[in-house]
Design a protein around this motif. Structure first.
Motif, PDB file in Angstrom:
ATOM      1  N   ARG A 186       0.826  -1.209   0.000  1.00  0.00           N
ATOM      2  CA  ARG A 186       0.000   0.000   0.000  1.00  0.00           C
ATOM      3  C   ARG A 186       0.866   1.266   0.000  1.00  0.00           C
ATOM      4  O   ARG A 186       0.639   2.195  -0.779  1.00  0.00           O
ATOM      5  CB  ARG A 186      -0.915  -0.020   1.223  1.00  0.00           C
ATOM      6  CG  ARG A 186      -1.846   1.140   1.293  1.00  0.00           C
ATOM      7  CD  ARG A 186      -2.689   1.020   2.522  1.00  0.00           C
ATOM      8  NE  ARG A 186      -3.698   2.048   2.560  1.00  0.00           N
ATOM      9  CZ  ARG A 186      -4.479   2.266   3.572  1.00  0.00           C
ATOM     10  NH1 ARG A 186      -4.388   1.512   4.640  1.00  0.00           N
ATOM     11  NH2 ARG A 186      -5.371   3.228   3.539  1.00  0.00           N
ATOM     12  N   ASN A 187       1.881   1.305   0.885  1.00  0.00           N
ATOM     13  CA  ASN A 187       2.780   2.460   0.941  1.00  0.00           C
ATOM     14  C   ASN A 187       3.580   2.620  -0.347  1.00  0.00           C
ATOM     15  O   ASN A 187       3.835   3.742  -0.783  1.00  0.00           O
ATOM     16  CB  ASN A 187       3.722   2.358   2.137  1.00  0.00           C
ATOM     17  CG  ASN A 187       3.023   2.531   3.457  1.00  0.00           C
ATOM     18  OD1 ASN A 187       1.895   3.006   3.519  1.00  0.00           O
ATOM     19  ND2 ASN A 187       3.682   2.121   4.532  1.00  0.00           N
ATOM     20  N   ARG A 189       2.568   1.831  -3.343  1.00  0.00           N
ATOM     21  CA  ARG A 189       1.638   2.434  -4.304  1.00  0.00           C
ATOM     22  C   ARG A 189       1.418   3.918  -4.025  1.00  0.00           C
ATOM     23  O   ARG A 189       1.407   4.734  -4.935  1.00  0.00           O
ATOM     24  CB  ARG A 189       0.290   1.706  -4.231  1.00  0.00           C
ATOM     25  CG  ARG A 189      -0.150   1.203  -5.545  1.00  0.00           C
ATOM     26  CD  ARG A 189      -1.490   0.530  -5.470  1.00  0.00           C
ATOM     27  NE  ARG A 189      -1.533  -0.405  -6.575  1.00  0.00           N
ATOM     28  CZ  ARG A 189      -2.324  -1.445  -6.649  1.00  0.00           C
ATOM     29  NH1 ARG A 189      -3.147  -1.703  -5.661  1.00  0.00           N
ATOM     30  NH2 ARG A 189      -2.288  -2.221  -7.691  1.00  0.00           N
ATOM     31  N   GLU A 190       1.263   4.261  -2.767  1.00  0.00           N
ATOM     32  CA  GLU A 190       1.057   5.668  -2.389  1.00  0.00           C
ATOM     33  C   GLU A 190       2.252   6.520  -2.743  1.00  0.00           C
ATOM     34  O   GLU A 190       2.109   7.661  -3.159  1.00  0.00           O
ATOM     35  CB  GLU A 190       0.744   5.773  -0.891  1.00  0.00           C
ATOM     36  CG  GLU A 190      -0.627   5.250  -0.523  1.00  0.00           C
ATOM     37  CD  GLU A 190      -0.845   5.150   0.996  1.00  0.00           C
ATOM     38  OE1 GLU A 190       0.086   5.457   1.780  1.00  0.00           O
ATOM     39  OE2 GLU A 190      -1.973   4.755   1.377  1.00  0.00           O
ATOM     40  N   ASN A 191       3.460   5.979  -2.600  1.00  0.00           N
ATOM     41  CA  ASN A 191       4.675   6.735  -2.922  1.00  0.00           C
ATOM     42  C   ASN A 191       4.810   6.986  -4.420  1.00  0.00           C
ATOM     43  O   ASN A 191       5.550   7.890  -4.831  1.00  0.00           O
ATOM     44  CB  ASN A 191       5.908   6.016  -2.397  1.00  0.00           C
ATOM     45  CG  ASN A 191       6.060   6.146  -0.900  1.00  0.00           C
ATOM     46  OD1 ASN A 191       5.398   6.961  -0.263  1.00  0.00           O
ATOM     47  ND2 ASN A 191       6.929   5.339  -0.316  1.00  0.00           N
ATOM     48  N   ASN A 193       2.381   7.890  -6.349  1.00  0.00           N
ATOM     49  CA  ASN A 193       1.482   9.002  -6.719  1.00  0.00           C
ATOM     50  C   ASN A 193       1.993  10.331  -6.248  1.00  0.00           C
ATOM     51  O   ASN A 193       2.589  10.637  -5.380  1.00  0.00           O
ATOM     52  CB  ASN A 193       0.074   8.751  -6.172  1.00  0.00           C
ATOM     53  CG  ASN A 193      -0.524   7.498  -6.791  1.00  0.00           C
ATOM     54  OD1 ASN A 193      -0.186   7.151  -7.906  1.00  0.00           O
ATOM     55  ND2 ASN A 193      -1.379   6.816  -6.053  1.00  0.00           N
TER      56      ASN A 193
END
Length: 193
Positions: A186-187, A189-191, A193
């Protein structure tokens, strides 16, 4: 049984196939021959209070030299072993490139060793000596690549990615990914964006 297991763990060459025999230089052959002569002399002596200790010490020395010579041959025979390492990398690349992991799961060290025609232990010892990483570590490093790609380029959930990569449980994938990248999927993927 315990002794045999201990020997296989400490002296990996007991698990090698016959074709993976030890290649000795002339000096090494003389060293091994001298040890066998000393052992034979000890066996032919009358038994005394020190016989067992001396005999066991000579066997231990023989095993230590064998370990040394096997380890050395991975370094000195590196050019001959390059084909095996290249084959190993090709098998891993093909496995993940053509999505074999979707229906065959994650390849095991045993599977890869079988495809290369070497024993699992020989492959592990060779890779460890030449690359510093175990067979399993190489497989895991290769597995991280498609995981990152799927996280970056698809909207699949982490559970869907886990199953797609051959993990039986999404939690296992999450733990694996975090161990290898220091980020949860999850992190990661967030990084992006």
């Amino acid at each position: 049984m315990l002794f045999a297991r201990l020997c296989r763990k400490r002296y990996g060459f007991f698990s090698y196939a016959v074709a993976e025999a030890l290649f000795l230089s002339d000096i090494e052959k003389r060293t091994i021959s001298k040890l066998f002569e000393t052992i034979e002399e000890e066996l032919n002596r009358p038994i005394d209070a020190f016989s067992q200790d001396v005999f066991v010490s000579q066997i231990a020395l023989l095993l230590q030299y064998s370990n040394r010579f096997y380890n050395r041959q991975f370094i000195t025979r590196k050019p001959e072993l390059t084909d095996t390492i290249d084959g190993f990398q090709e098998i891993l690349q093909a496995h993940f490139e053509v999505d074999r992991h979707l229906y065959q799961g994650i390849p095991s060290p045993q599977d890869i060793a079988g495809k290369l025609g070497v024993s699992k232990r020989y492959l592990a010892d060779m890779l460890k000596a030449l690359t510093g990483k175990t067979t399993r570590q190489h497989i895991q490093l290769k597995l991280v690549e498609p995981a990152k790609e799927l996280l970056a380029t698809t909207s699949l959930t982490t559970a869907e990615i886990a199953y797609r990569l051959g993990f039986e449980h999404p939690q296992s994938f999450n733990k694996f990914f975090k161990q290898k990248t220091d980020l949860s999927p999850r992190n990661f993927r967030e990084n992006l964006n």
